[in-house]
Design an enzyme around this catalytic site. Structure first.
Site, PDB file in Angstrom:
ATOM      1  N   TYR A 128      -3.126  12.394  -5.928  1.00  0.00           N
ATOM      2  CA  TYR A 128      -3.592  12.421  -4.539  1.00  0.00           C
ATOM      3  C   TYR A 128      -2.999  13.652  -3.882  1.00  0.00           C
ATOM      4  O   TYR A 128      -1.787  13.854  -3.902  1.00  0.00           O
ATOM      5  CB  TYR A 128      -3.135  11.154  -3.813  1.00  0.00           C
ATOM      6  CG  TYR A 128      -3.509  11.106  -2.346  1.00  0.00           C
ATOM      7  CD1 TYR A 128      -4.817  10.836  -1.951  1.00  0.00           C
ATOM      8  CD2 TYR A 128      -2.547  11.313  -1.362  1.00  0.00           C
ATOM      9  CE1 TYR A 128      -5.162  10.780  -0.604  1.00  0.00           C
ATOM     10  CE2 TYR A 128      -2.885  11.256  -0.017  1.00  0.00           C
ATOM     11  CZ  TYR A 128      -4.181  10.993   0.354  1.00  0.00           C
ATOM     12  OH  TYR A 128      -4.522  10.937   1.685  1.00  0.00           O
ATOM     13  N   ASP A 223       1.656  20.670  -6.291  1.00  0.00           N
ATOM     14  CA  ASP A 223       1.721  19.887  -5.061  1.00  0.00           C
ATOM     15  C   ASP A 223       3.090  19.210  -5.055  1.00  0.00           C
ATOM     16  O   ASP A 223       3.287  18.156  -5.668  1.00  0.00           O
ATOM     17  CB  ASP A 223       0.575  18.867  -5.044  1.00  0.00           C
ATOM     18  CG  ASP A 223       0.647  17.962  -3.822  1.00  0.00           C
ATOM     19  OD1 ASP A 223       1.679  17.979  -3.117  1.00  0.00           O
ATOM     20  OD2 ASP A 223      -0.322  17.223  -3.575  1.00  0.00           O
ATOM     21  N   LYS A 251       6.780  16.416   3.811  1.00  0.00           N
ATOM     22  CA  LYS A 251       7.779  15.343   3.778  1.00  0.00           C
ATOM     23  C   LYS A 251       9.217  15.825   4.034  1.00  0.00           C
ATOM     24  O   LYS A 251       9.595  16.032   5.162  1.00  0.00           O
ATOM     25  CB  LYS A 251       7.654  14.567   2.463  1.00  0.00           C
ATOM     26  CG  LYS A 251       6.240  13.916   2.320  1.00  0.00           C
ATOM     27  CD  LYS A 251       6.188  12.895   1.234  1.00  0.00           C
ATOM     28  CE  LYS A 251       4.766  12.464   0.882  1.00  0.00           C
ATOM     29  NZ  LYS A 251       4.183  11.414   1.687  1.00  0.00           N
TER      30      LYS A 251
HETATM   31  N1  HOZ Z   1       1.377  10.560  -0.222  1.00  0.00           N
HETATM   32  C1  HOZ Z   1       1.626   9.489   0.684  1.00  0.00           C
HETATM   33  C2  HOZ Z   1       1.650   8.174  -0.024  1.00  0.00           C
HETATM   34  N2  HOZ Z   1       1.125   8.150  -1.295  1.00  0.00           N
HETATM   35  C3  HOZ Z   1       0.704   9.534   1.818  1.00  0.00           C
HETATM   36  C4  HOZ Z   1       1.078   8.646   2.907  1.00  0.00           C
HETATM   37  C5  HOZ Z   1      -0.148   8.208   3.614  1.00  0.00           C
HETATM   38  O1  HOZ Z   1      -1.249   8.354   3.078  1.00  0.00           O
HETATM   39  O2  HOZ Z   1       0.027   7.678   4.705  1.00  0.00           O
END
Ligand code: HOZ
Length: 418
Positions: A128, A223, A251
């Site tokens: 993701y 990433d 983050k």
């Molecule tokens: N990468 C974060 C969690 N997998 C994203 C947090 C979100 O989508 O709020």
């Protein structure tokens, strides 16, 4: 608010029950609106490596509040944070700050396409990279949790140039480059996958991605939104000794404030406007508050023993969960890199998204309920990583392990006879 949340990963659809409503946080604890205290293993999905509200960050934010929260001009703190990032990351000579990880990956991709004059991009199933159209194909995180193949509203054309391959298979990447000569702009990878749950790279995998992309004239994009300054001060690229062309961050570098960044060598980064012809912009980019928090976090992490402590806490959690599952005879793959961890229930080994998807999500939901009852807040999905902070103590870890042990004793989680 659809689903009662501002981001789908916060919903508890996959584990049952209602998402908590939080009133306050301190250290590794969250206090909900009913006044109950919980040990937090979500940590806002990664930023709070020092726990919630560490004194250096609170102090930096206080100072900055009195000086202004948004200028619409470059501020000194941007320069300070950029210098720290470039000093720490082998792949960074210049940085562009944005406001989220999504913006970072979307912009890095645009830059890669412009720099190579090619359109195709390789991403990996279960990875993701935020919610930009081109990268919402076979995505992990909330998309995986909700069992969606992608997102409605993404036109077929937007993902037509996105090739989705299995993570941890270097041969799949070699074959894709052979099948599309001179057409692939970039490979984008979470160097430690965190959004299908935590899945470390196979030995040599990242090096092979580096070799194949370089040979093909394509860019390698790491990433590191999740791994940057978390798995090591210099990110996964330092931990594994593989230098990408572009790095995406978020983050930890904002200490919990909205932030993102992408970085790379000068020759690439100067292709961004205003020096170059690739456009990307943002009203609140380089927010002085986020910069102040980021500088405070990095200065606290640098040179201290934070990563040693995180490793000790992580290995205690890993060992506790693994021993419990072995003792209970319940298959469970416990994957961990430093302070990122996922326990995949019902499977012995997880190296890619296909394997992650074979895990027993109902068993995970039962374990999650046991955690909730024990005052432990864990990401409400089998396909997310849990995080640790320097504010956690061995006793906090043991609380999560003992609730896990209790949940495994429930009859439904015991392995079938024979
Ligand atoms: N990468 C974060 C969690 N997998 C994203 C947090 C979100 O989508 O709020």
């Amino acid at each position: 608010m659809p689903g009662g949340v501002s981001s789908p990963v916060r919903a508890h659809a996959a584990v049952g029950g209602h998402p908590p409503v939080i009133a306050a946080a301190q250290g590794c604890h969250l206090v909900d609106a009913g006044g109950q205290r919980h040990v937090d293993f979500v940590l806002a999905y990664g930023p709070h490596i020092l726990g919630h509200n560490p004194p250096p960050v609170v102090e930096a934010l206080r100072r900055q509040l009195e000086r202004g929260v948004a200028y619409g001009h470059t501020c000194e703190l941007e320069v300070e944070l950029a210098e720290r990032i470039c000093a720490a990351l082998p792949g960074a000579e210049m940085v562009r700050f944005v406001s989220s990880g999504t913006e970072a990956t979307m912009s890095a991709l645009r830059l890669a396409r412009a720099a190579t004059g090619r359109d195709l991009v390789i991403k990996f199933a279960g990875a993701y990279h935020g919610h930009a159209d081109a990268l919402l194909a076979a995505a992990g995180s909330g998309v995986a949790t909700l069992g969606l193949p992608g997102s409605a509203g993404v036109p077929a054309g937007a993902v037509a140039d996105t090739l989705v391959l299995p993570y941890n298979s270097a041969s799949a990447v070699v074959e894709a480059f052979a099948a599309h000569p001179d057409r692939i702009a970039a490979v984008i990878v979470e160097p430690v996958a965190g959004n299908m749950g935590c899945v470390p790279p196979a030995p040599g995998y990242l090096g092979e991605l580096r070799r194949v992309t370089r040979d093909a004239g394509a860019l390698l994009i790491f990433d590191e939104v999740m791994t940057g300054f978390r798995v090591a001060f210099g990110g996964a690229q330092t931990l594994y000794g593989v230098v990408p062309d572009l790095t995406c961050l978020g983050k930890v570098i904002g200490g919990g404030l909205p932030v993102g960044a992408y970085a790379g060598p000068r020759a690439l980064m100067e292709q961004m406007a205003p020096t170059g012809r690739v456009y990307q912009a943002g009203t609140l980019s380089g927010s002085p508050l986020a910069m102040a928090a980021g500088v405070a976090v990095l200065d606290t992490l640098r040179g201290g023993d934070a990563y040693v402590r995180l490793e000790a806490l992580g290995s205690r959690l890993e060992d506790g969960l693994r021993s419990a599952s072995v003792a209970a005879g319940v298959p469970c793959a416990v994957n961990r890199v430093g302070s990122m961890l996922t326990a995949f229930l019902g499977v012995e080994r997880v190296d890619d998204y296909e394997a992650a998807r074979r895990s027993d999500v109902e068993a995970f939901a039962r374990v999650h309920r046991a955690w909730r009852e024990a005052g432990v807040i864990w990401p409400p999905s089998q396909f997310e990583a849990a995080f640790l902070s320097t504010a956690h103590t061995p006793a906090d870890i043991d609380r999560a392990v003992s609730a896990f042990v209790g949940a495994l004793r429930e009859p439904a989680l015991e392995a079938p006879d024979g």
